[in-house]
Design an enzyme around this catalytic site. Structure first.
Site, mmCIF file in Angstrom:
data_model
loop_
_atom_site.group_PDB
_atom_site.id
_atom_site.type_symbol
_atom_site.label_atom_id
_atom_site.label_comp_id
_atom_site.label_asym_id
_atom_site.label_seq_id
_atom_site.Cartn_x
_atom_site.Cartn_y
_atom_site.Cartn_z
ATOM 1 N N TYR A 1 0.824 -1.208 0.000
ATOM 2 C CA TYR A 1 0.000 0.000 0.000
ATOM 3 C C TYR A 1 0.863 1.265 0.000
ATOM 4 C CZ TYR A 1 -4.065 -2.936 1.170
ATOM 5 O OH TYR A 1 -5.054 -3.869 1.160
ATOM 6 N N LYS B 1 5.235 -14.201 5.367
ATOM 7 C CA LYS B 1 5.468 -15.110 4.250
ATOM 8 C C LYS B 1 6.955 -15.146 3.930
ATOM 9 C CE LYS B 1 3.606 -17.929 1.182
ATOM 10 N NZ LYS B 1 2.939 -19.187 1.599
ATOM 11 N N ASP C 1 -0.667 -18.277 5.187
ATOM 12 C CA ASP C 1 -1.731 -19.193 4.779
ATOM 13 C C ASP C 1 -2.128 -20.110 5.922
ATOM 14 O OD1 ASP C 1 0.933 -19.694 4.143
ATOM 15 O OD2 ASP C 1 0.477 -21.238 2.676
ATOM 16 N N ASP D 1 -4.694 -6.157 6.378
ATOM 17 C CA ASP D 1 -5.976 -5.732 5.819
ATOM 18 C C ASP D 1 -6.912 -6.931 5.695
ATOM 19 O OD1 ASP D 1 -7.935 -4.195 4.678
ATOM 20 O OD2 ASP D 1 -6.876 -3.790 2.815
#
Length: 332
Positions: free
Chosen positions: A123, A171, A204, A228
């Site tokens: 972002y 991640k 995940d 988010d």
């Protein structure tokens, strides 16, 4: 008396804002509102999306309560929320999710707080489009300083509020450099707070764990995009965006907001549920040190939520926005 910038917003924003201010008046909360607005309504009236007068009010008061705002679509305008967060380095997006008696969900015993880095990541607004090749690149900018600030904020909150564990969602197995920055920053912060358990989970797996056993989590910290997504997921576990609070906090300024949309389809119909904005306002009161007033209003809200018929339609009741507000006031 605390001087606070009040941003009613668009759509249902003015209705739920009035609900909060009415409750604060009834509870004799020592807050004086300085009303300024932004968004679609303001743009239609003045041609300004974010008026200079609003920015000056924020810079003077340092604290704001903000209703849902509509950013015009397809006209090249950047999100108002993102603009304010980056302009004033409101690097902490804090979103509590807690099961509440009277709000029926699939889960029980959830009481977690998510810390989302609020100014970096995907972002950041750093994008390039190569028209010749038909390729768009969006840069996932993660900094050492930004990672350290959000991770330390999460651990500091956990220590202050008696929380036992901080979980980093990342991640780093794929995003080797960007993911490792956050991982290292959290490890550094955990060394300062040895009494708090630190764990990390791949994003995940984190999503699966949140759905399978959300009560295992306490404080969660993550990057902008992951945060988010996870914050809305967590809201869904406890009743939806209409009942959860949100805050954007920096080192010297804080903007508290309802995180749901402006819902123009029901604006002016008396159907809007003010719970999310009210809970955001209670977070604001705790931020201002008005803990007794926050607790007083929270008890009245929770007592009202126990009686479904006294709530708005989205909570299973038949009360209008103003009736729901009055029901809370009656229980102060």
């Amino acid at each position: 008396m605390h001087l606070v910038t009040l941003i009613p917003g668009d759509g249902i924003g003015p209705e739920i804002t009035k609900a909060v201010t009415d409750i604060f008046t009834a509870a004799q909360v020592p807050v004086q509102w300085e009303e300024q607005n932004a968004g679609q309504t303001t743009f239609d009236q003045s041609g300004e999306l974010i008026p200079t007068s609003l920015l000056k009010s924020l810079e003077k008061n340092k604290v704001a309560l903000k209703g849902p705002i509509t950013t015009p679509v397809g006209k090249g305008f950047r999100s108002i929320n993102v603009t304010l967060r980056q302009k004033y380095d409101l690097y902490q997006n804090v979103r509590p999710s807690k099961t509440t008696a009277g709000i029926h969900t699939r889960y029980e015993g959830i009481d977690l707080v998510l810390f989302r880095e609020n100014t970096e990541g995907l972002y950041s607004g750093l994008e390039v489009f190569d028209e010749r090749l038909g390729i768009a690149d969006s840069f996932n900018r993660i900094t050492v300083e930004g990672s350290r600030k959000i991770c330390r904020a999460a651990f500091t909150y956990a220590a202050k509020h008696g929380r036992k564990k901080v979980t980093l969602a990342h991640k780093a197995n794929i995003l080797k450099m960007a993911g490792t920055l956050m991982l290292n920053a959290c490890k550094e912060a955990s060394n300062e707070f040895p009494q708090i358990v630190f764990e990390d989970k791949i994003i995940d797996n984190m999503c699966m764990q949140l759905v399978n056993k959300p009560e295992q989590f306490d404080v969660v910290v993550t990057t902008n995009l992951f945060g988010d997504i996870l914050s809305d997921l967590c809201a869904g576990l406890v009743g939806g965006l209409g009942v959860v609070a949100g805050a954007n906090i920096g080192d010297d300024m804080a903007v508290f907001e309802a995180v749901h949309g402006s819902a123009p389809d029901i604006a002016g119909q008396g159907k809007a549920n003010p719970t999310a904005l009210l809970r955001s306002a209670l977070m604001m009161l705790h931020y201002l040190g008005e803990h007794a007033k926050a607790d007083q209003i929270e008890k009245a809200l929770e007592a009202t939520l126990l009686h479904q018929e006294e709530c708005t339609g989205d909570l299973g009741g038949k009360a209008s926005t103003s009736q729901f507000t009055q029901n809370i006031i009656n229980k102060l």
